[in-house]
Motif scaffolding. Structure first.
Motif, mmCIF file in Angstrom:
data_model
loop_
_atom_site.group_PDB
_atom_site.id
_atom_site.type_symbol
_atom_site.label_atom_id
_atom_site.label_comp_id
_atom_site.label_asym_id
_atom_site.label_seq_id
_atom_site.Cartn_x
_atom_site.Cartn_y
_atom_site.Cartn_z
ATOM 1 N N ASN A 104 0.588 -1.138 0.032
ATOM 2 C CA ASN A 104 0.278 0.027 -0.170
ATOM 3 C C ASN A 104 0.937 1.668 -0.426
ATOM 4 O O ASN A 104 0.828 1.945 0.513
ATOM 5 C CB ASN A 104 -0.788 0.108 1.106
ATOM 6 N N ASN A 106 2.760 4.694 -0.837
ATOM 7 C CA ASN A 106 1.397 6.142 -1.570
ATOM 8 C C ASN A 106 2.699 6.161 -2.559
ATOM 9 O O ASN A 106 3.708 6.229 -2.891
ATOM 10 C CB ASN A 106 2.684 6.882 -0.281
ATOM 11 N N ARG A 108 3.486 8.880 -4.151
ATOM 12 C CA ARG A 108 4.689 9.718 -4.190
ATOM 13 C C ARG A 108 5.973 8.681 -3.670
ATOM 14 O O ARG A 108 7.125 9.119 -5.021
ATOM 15 C CB ARG A 108 4.263 10.922 -3.321
ATOM 16 N N ASP A 109 5.911 8.171 -3.212
ATOM 17 C CA ASP A 109 7.213 7.650 -3.504
ATOM 18 C C ASP A 109 7.528 6.335 -4.048
ATOM 19 O O ASP A 109 8.437 6.352 -4.567
ATOM 20 C CB ASP A 109 6.574 6.076 -2.553
ATOM 21 N N HIS A 178 -0.546 2.702 -7.773
ATOM 22 C CA HIS A 178 -1.260 3.295 -6.295
ATOM 23 C C HIS A 178 -1.396 4.294 -5.786
ATOM 24 O O HIS A 178 -2.427 4.347 -5.550
ATOM 25 C CB HIS A 178 0.267 3.392 -5.641
ATOM 26 N N ALA A 182 -5.246 4.093 -4.169
ATOM 27 C CA ALA A 182 -5.068 5.282 -3.468
ATOM 28 C C ALA A 182 -7.305 5.742 -3.293
ATOM 29 O O ALA A 182 -7.701 6.208 -2.285
ATOM 30 C CB ALA A 182 -4.469 6.244 -2.968
ATOM 31 N N THR A 261 -4.681 5.289 3.855
ATOM 32 C CA THR A 261 -4.758 5.822 2.250
ATOM 33 C C THR A 261 -5.813 7.105 2.276
ATOM 34 O O THR A 261 -6.014 7.482 1.214
ATOM 35 C CB THR A 261 -4.750 4.630 1.741
ATOM 36 N N TRP A 264 -4.556 10.078 2.684
ATOM 37 C CA TRP A 264 -3.412 10.173 1.452
ATOM 38 C C TRP A 264 -4.111 11.155 0.491
ATOM 39 O O TRP A 264 -3.941 11.703 -0.378
ATOM 40 C CB TRP A 264 -2.674 9.119 0.615
ATOM 41 N N THR A 265 -5.467 10.375 -0.006
ATOM 42 C CA THR A 265 -6.148 10.918 -0.940
ATOM 43 C C THR A 265 -7.009 11.982 -0.596
ATOM 44 O O THR A 265 -6.952 12.611 -1.722
ATOM 45 C CB THR A 265 -7.649 9.355 -1.330
ATOM 46 N N GLU A 268 -4.345 14.848 -1.667
ATOM 47 C CA GLU A 268 -4.162 15.014 -2.674
ATOM 48 C C GLU A 268 -4.913 15.460 -4.136
ATOM 49 O O GLU A 268 -5.000 16.495 -4.254
ATOM 50 C CB GLU A 268 -2.627 13.567 -3.380
#
Length: 466
Positions: A104, A106, A108-109, A178, A182, A261, A264-265, A268
């Motif tokens: 899972n 990110n 960006r990673d 990914h 997300a 997650t 993160w959504t 973003e």
């Protein structure tokens, strides 16, 4: 010595299930875990699949056990553990050997790892939980298309199938897979929250028992709301606690966990300038749920409304319609976010294929997704809310959503995801809103300027600028 067709690192819940799935589909797989005891335990418990599994006790042995050019799946916790594993593994690999991060991560990673990679690299989103990983998940791929094509036969074989079509699709370069995963998880948060809000209305507003609520969810799962989440909600509501004989829901602490997650959504979405209020509300609700001591203090200070609704204020059909409308709005927000990311990152994300890959295997699979795929094929640039088939459904259901939000507020029952979806809908259907006041305020204190409605002229100021 027998050579595996693919390798896997990390035999936790998801990794072990995925390895068994790969073996079950006829592929020889080499596995390694940082604790040798776990590797041995896994192999010993693999039963009839054990002959297809090669247990290894070092990274070197793992690499040597895989046919060249190699492909190795990482199923380790997101974050530093992935970077550490790549750093340990890459020196042992050849220039064409492929590392696949299936955790899972990110996105960006994943973007960073793809740019730094010293060899082929994929980041793939895998949805479906342990059961999906074992018997067929939804798989969202990201990275170079040629690298995806190398392992597609295995990924397609192990994926869920919708009427025979594999739920495994390449989404785009670098972190595209990914990212889509997300957003999937963000939609999952919102869908779960809306179901929980409807459950709360039935429990506290209408005085229904958990078993009766379970029967309603079971009934809904035979209609427009048919989905994995409605299905399991019925099962959860209908389950008794073995220790007390009470409904299981009545003994579960009301503090929801999360792995990040959904957050993160939301973050973003803000970066992209794309509103996802249902997801935002769901993440906030989980955060608030964990503050049990503060909520108890609030109840002691302010009191809590009984939550009971007037007899006949709402009925089951109205609640079903409210959930249908909220679900459509939530998905529309999610797909709008994906479209914005596609343009921003230059990914060309295939919206109809995303809807198709979610039709089976993943947590948000539902009957609506096939219709969503068709609507997005007709016009991928159009907001899903405006697609004729969904617009008609929302027209038929939106008044019941409104009534549900009103009666919940009147009874003191929080319904943040449903409420925010209604507010989003009302904003989306009003051509002239109230942001002209905000622009006037901004110009007054900061001379930021505004555009005129009558002439279209920009950079205009009020008389306070003189």
């Amino acid at each position: 010595m027998k050579e595996a067709e693919i390798g896997l690192i990390g035999l936790g819940t998801m990794g072990a299930a995925l390895a068994l799935n790969i073996a079950d589909n006829g592929f020889d797989i080499a596995v390694w875990n940082r604790t040798t005891a776990r590797t041995r335990e896994f192999h010993a418990g693999a039963g009839d699949l054990a002959p297809r599994i090669i247990p290894t006790e070092s990274l070197k042995e793992l690499v040597e056990s895989i046919r060249q050019p190699r492909a190795i799946i990482l199923m380790v916790p997101a974050g530093d553990a992935v970077d550490e594993q790549i750093a340990a593994l890459r020196p042992l690999l050849g220039p064409q050997d492929l590392i696949i991060d299936a955790g899972n991560a990110n996105f960006r990673d994943t973007n960073r790892r793809a740019s730094e990679a010293a060899g082929p690299f994929l980041g793939i989103g895998v949805s479906g939980g342990e059961t999906g990983a074992r018997y067929g998940p939804s798989i969202m791929g990201g990275g170079e298309k040629e690298h995806w094509d190398r392992v597609y036969p295995i990924l397609a074989a192990i994926s869920a199938k919708y009427e025979g079509t594999p739920c495994a699709t390449w989404m785009g370069e670098a972190g595209a897979g990914h990212f889509v995963k997300a957003v999937h998880n963000g939609i999952e948060y919102a869908d779960m929250q809306m179901i929980a809000e409807i459950y709360g209305i039935m429990r506290d507003g209408m005085g229904m028992t958990a078993s009766a609520i379970g029967e309603i969810f079971d009934r809904w799962n035979e209609g427009a709301l048919q989905s994995y989440l409605i299905e399991i909600s019925g099962k959860v509501a209908g389950t008794e606690d073995a220790a007390t004989g009470k409904p299981l829901l009545d003994v579960i602490v009301d503090a929801a966990g999360q792995k990040g997650t959904g957050r993160w959504t939301v973050i973003e979405a803000q970066h992209l300038g794309t509103p996802v209020p249902a997801i935002d509300a769901a993440v906030t609700a989980r955060n608030l749920s964990s503050r049990r001591d503060e909520r108890a203090a609030g109840q002691a200070l302010f009191g809590a409304e009984s939550g009971a609704m007037a007899l006949g204020a709402l009925d089951i059909d109205k609640l079903e319609n409210a959930l249908i409308a909220g679900k459509i709005m939530c998905y529309a927000q999610g797909f709008s976010m994906i479209a914005a990311a596609s343009e921003h990152f230059g990914w060309a994300l295939p919206l109809p294929e995303i809807a198709k890959v979610w039709r089976e295997g993943c947590i948000i699979r539902s009957a609506m997704l096939n219709d969503m795929a068709s609507a997005l094929e007709d016009d991928p640039t159009r907001n899903l809310l405006f697609a004729p088939s969904f617009a008609e459904r929302v027209k038929a259901a939106q008044e019941d959503l409104r009534l549900t939000v009103i009666e919940s507020a009147r009874a003191g029952l929080a319904a943040p995801a449903l409420s925010s979806s209604l507010a989003w809908f009302d904003t989306m259907r009003r051509a002239r809103g109230t942001a002209n006041m905000i622009q006037g305020q901004r110009d007054f204190f900061g001379l930021h300027g505004f555009a005129r409605l009558d002439t279209g002229a920009t950079g205009q100021h009020g008389p306070w600028a003189e």
